[in-house]
Design a protein around this motif. Sequence first.
Motif, short mmCIF file in Angstrom:
data_model
loop_
_atom_site.label_atom_id
_atom_site.label_comp_id
_atom_site.label_asym_id
_atom_site.label_seq_id
_atom_site.Cartn_x
_atom_site.Cartn_y
_atom_site.Cartn_z
N ARG A 184 -6.66 46.43 -79.94
CA ARG A 184 -5.75 47.33 -79.32
C ARG A 184 -5.84 48.66 -79.00
O ARG A 184 -5.41 49.29 -77.74
N SER A 185 -6.89 49.45 -79.52
CA SER A 185 -7.37 50.76 -79.03
C SER A 185 -8.21 50.78 -77.93
O SER A 185 -8.56 51.58 -77.31
N LEU A 186 -9.19 49.44 -77.78
CA LEU A 186 -10.22 49.46 -76.80
C LEU A 186 -9.92 48.77 -75.63
O LEU A 186 -10.36 48.69 -74.50
N ARG A 187 -8.66 47.80 -75.42
CA ARG A 187 -8.49 46.98 -74.34
C ARG A 187 -7.97 47.87 -73.26
O ARG A 187 -7.99 47.36 -71.95
N GLU A 188 -7.74 49.23 -73.50
CA GLU A 188 -7.13 49.97 -72.21
C GLU A 188 -8.28 51.19 -71.80
O GLU A 188 -8.05 51.80 -71.00
N LYS A 189 -9.43 50.79 -72.29
CA LYS A 189 -10.51 51.97 -72.00
C LYS A 189 -11.09 51.78 -70.66
O LYS A 189 -10.89 50.39 -69.96
N ASP A 190 -11.77 52.56 -69.91
CA ASP A 190 -12.23 52.39 -68.68
C ASP A 190 -13.30 51.21 -68.52
O ASP A 190 -13.15 50.62 -67.43
N PHE A 191 -14.11 51.04 -69.37
CA PHE A 191 -14.91 49.92 -69.29
C PHE A 191 -14.55 48.64 -69.46
O PHE A 191 -14.77 47.62 -68.59
N VAL A 192 -13.12 48.35 -70.01
CA VAL A 192 -12.55 47.10 -69.87
C VAL A 192 -11.85 47.12 -68.52
O VAL A 192 -11.65 45.87 -67.85
N THR A 193 -11.22 48.01 -68.21
CA THR A 193 -10.49 48.31 -66.82
C THR A 193 -11.68 47.62 -65.65
O THR A 193 -11.05 47.05 -64.69
N ALA A 194 -12.73 48.46 -65.58
CA ALA A 194 -13.63 48.01 -64.84
C ALA A 194 -14.07 46.57 -64.79
O ALA A 194 -14.51 45.95 -63.82
N ALA A 195 -14.38 46.07 -66.09
CA ALA A 195 -14.67 44.59 -66.24
C ALA A 195 -13.52 43.55 -65.49
O ALA A 195 -13.94 42.67 -64.86
N ARG A 196 -12.15 44.11 -65.75
CA ARG A 196 -11.28 43.22 -65.09
C ARG A 196 -11.33 43.44 -63.51
O ARG A 196 -11.32 42.44 -62.91
N GLY A 197 -11.71 44.44 -63.07
CA GLY A 197 -11.88 44.99 -61.82
C GLY A 197 -13.04 43.96 -61.08
O GLY A 197 -12.92 43.68 -59.92
N LEU A 198 -14.08 43.61 -61.85
CA LEU A 198 -14.98 43.09 -61.47
C LEU A 198 -14.82 41.26 -61.35
O LEU A 198 -15.51 40.55 -61.23
N GLY A 199 -13.64 40.97 -62.02
CA GLY A 199 -13.21 39.75 -61.84
C GLY A 199 -13.73 39.00 -63.36
O GLY A 199 -13.59 37.72 -63.15
N TYR A 200 -14.09 39.62 -64.29
CA TYR A 200 -14.38 38.98 -65.40
C TYR A 200 -13.19 38.30 -66.28
O TYR A 200 -12.19 38.88 -66.21
N GLY A 201 -13.44 37.02 -66.76
CA GLY A 201 -12.06 36.42 -67.44
C GLY A 201 -11.96 37.17 -68.86
O GLY A 201 -12.62 37.92 -69.34
N PRO A 202 -10.97 36.51 -69.45
CA PRO A 202 -10.40 37.16 -70.58
C PRO A 202 -11.41 36.86 -71.86
O PRO A 202 -11.82 37.80 -72.62
N VAL A 203 -11.94 35.67 -71.73
CA VAL A 203 -12.99 35.48 -72.84
C VAL A 203 -14.11 36.33 -72.71
O VAL A 203 -14.84 36.68 -73.71
N ARG A 204 -14.64 36.34 -71.28
CA ARG A 204 -15.63 37.36 -71.42
C ARG A 204 -15.59 38.68 -71.80
O ARG A 204 -16.43 39.35 -72.32
N ILE A 205 -14.38 39.22 -71.14
CA ILE A 205 -14.00 40.59 -71.75
C ILE A 205 -13.94 40.79 -73.24
O ILE A 205 -14.43 41.65 -73.74
N VAL A 206 -13.30 39.78 -73.90
CA VAL A 206 -13.03 39.91 -75.27
C VAL A 206 -14.37 39.79 -76.18
O VAL A 206 -14.72 40.59 -77.06
N PHE A 207 -15.50 38.96 -75.74
CA PHE A 207 -16.55 38.62 -76.42
C PHE A 207 -17.85 39.46 -75.91
O PHE A 207 -18.79 39.94 -76.55
N ALA A 208 -17.95 39.82 -74.75
CA ALA A 208 -19.03 40.50 -74.29
C ALA A 208 -18.69 41.95 -73.93
O ALA A 208 -19.69 42.87 -74.05
N GLU A 209 -17.37 42.46 -73.82
CA GLU A 209 -17.30 43.89 -73.58
C GLU A 209 -16.69 44.48 -74.65
O GLU A 209 -16.91 45.50 -75.14
N ILE A 210 -15.47 43.84 -75.26
CA ILE A 210 -14.59 44.65 -76.20
C ILE A 210 -15.21 44.58 -77.70
O ILE A 210 -15.51 45.31 -78.48
N LEU A 211 -15.51 43.08 -78.09
CA LEU A 211 -16.02 42.87 -79.33
C LEU A 211 -17.37 43.70 -79.93
O LEU A 211 -17.47 44.24 -80.98
#
Length: 300
Positions: A184-211
């Motif tokens: 909850r504290s990391l999902r709105e960080k800039d690197f997560v927003t950038a990953a969404r902007g690059l078209g990453y899916g939720p699974v990739r964002i969760v396991f490769a970026e946030i986790l």
Amino acid sequence: MTLPLAQAPAAVERGATLPAPAPRRALRAFLRNPTALSGLAILGVVAVAALAAPFAYPDDPLGMVAQPFLWPGQDPAYPLGTDSLGRDVAAGIAHGARVSLLVGFAAAATGLAVGVLVGATAGYAGGRIDRTLGRVIALFQTIPSFILLVVLVAIAQPSIPAITLAIGATSWPIVARLTRAEFRSLREKDFVTAARGLGYGPVRIVFAEILPNALPPIVVTASVMVASGILMESALSFMGLGDPNVVSWGSMIGAGREVLRSAWYLTAIPGVAIVLSVLALNLVGDGLNDALNPRLAGEA
């Protein structure tokens, strides 16, 4: 703070020291922590005893091999003595280490897998899913974990797999709550927003970026879960709810309590083994916390 790539060569020329990568810095901080190394050494001794048990004591540790109630040091063939049935205490300690470590680490892995999955789903999804899973986590946390553990083991046939799964089923809410808060504290960080902007899916964002960024507190919690798993298995075996086909430290203490006054070593030796193992895991956990916490680790 990491210097921009264009400024890095100039900073080096001026004699500035660039910060080391976080994993390398954390490893150096851990290896410089004497208490963590002490815990790691104790845990290493227990692991070696567990690995060497089939070779040092190939016979059944539950077999009667000598005269009952031989005290430690009385017979060189049985350095830790024998119990009331003539079973080798040293063989029981070595084989019991295998059971304790197996149950502790496997139960922690089970709890971590379920807890991270539930917590990550709730923390990243938010909204109704977060509220629903949050209530489920809170519901499981209101149930006393050991009582739930006893009920689950009593329903199933006491065996190592059943005990492992039962301990994992009672330990996952702690990890889920921690993971949920981190996500909850990391999902709105800039690197997560950038990953969404690059078209990453939720699974990739969760396991490769946030986790990976949420792992430090989870890793520290894992060491505590292993220690709790060892204690829970020992308590179940002490109560007679352990696997009757294997020897464990808890069952050795339970068998020795009837002769506690006349042969106290039968409970003291496995008790010391439990204390040292749990102490080692807690020391390792404290060392990991110091190494992975940037406020405590400092710059190496």
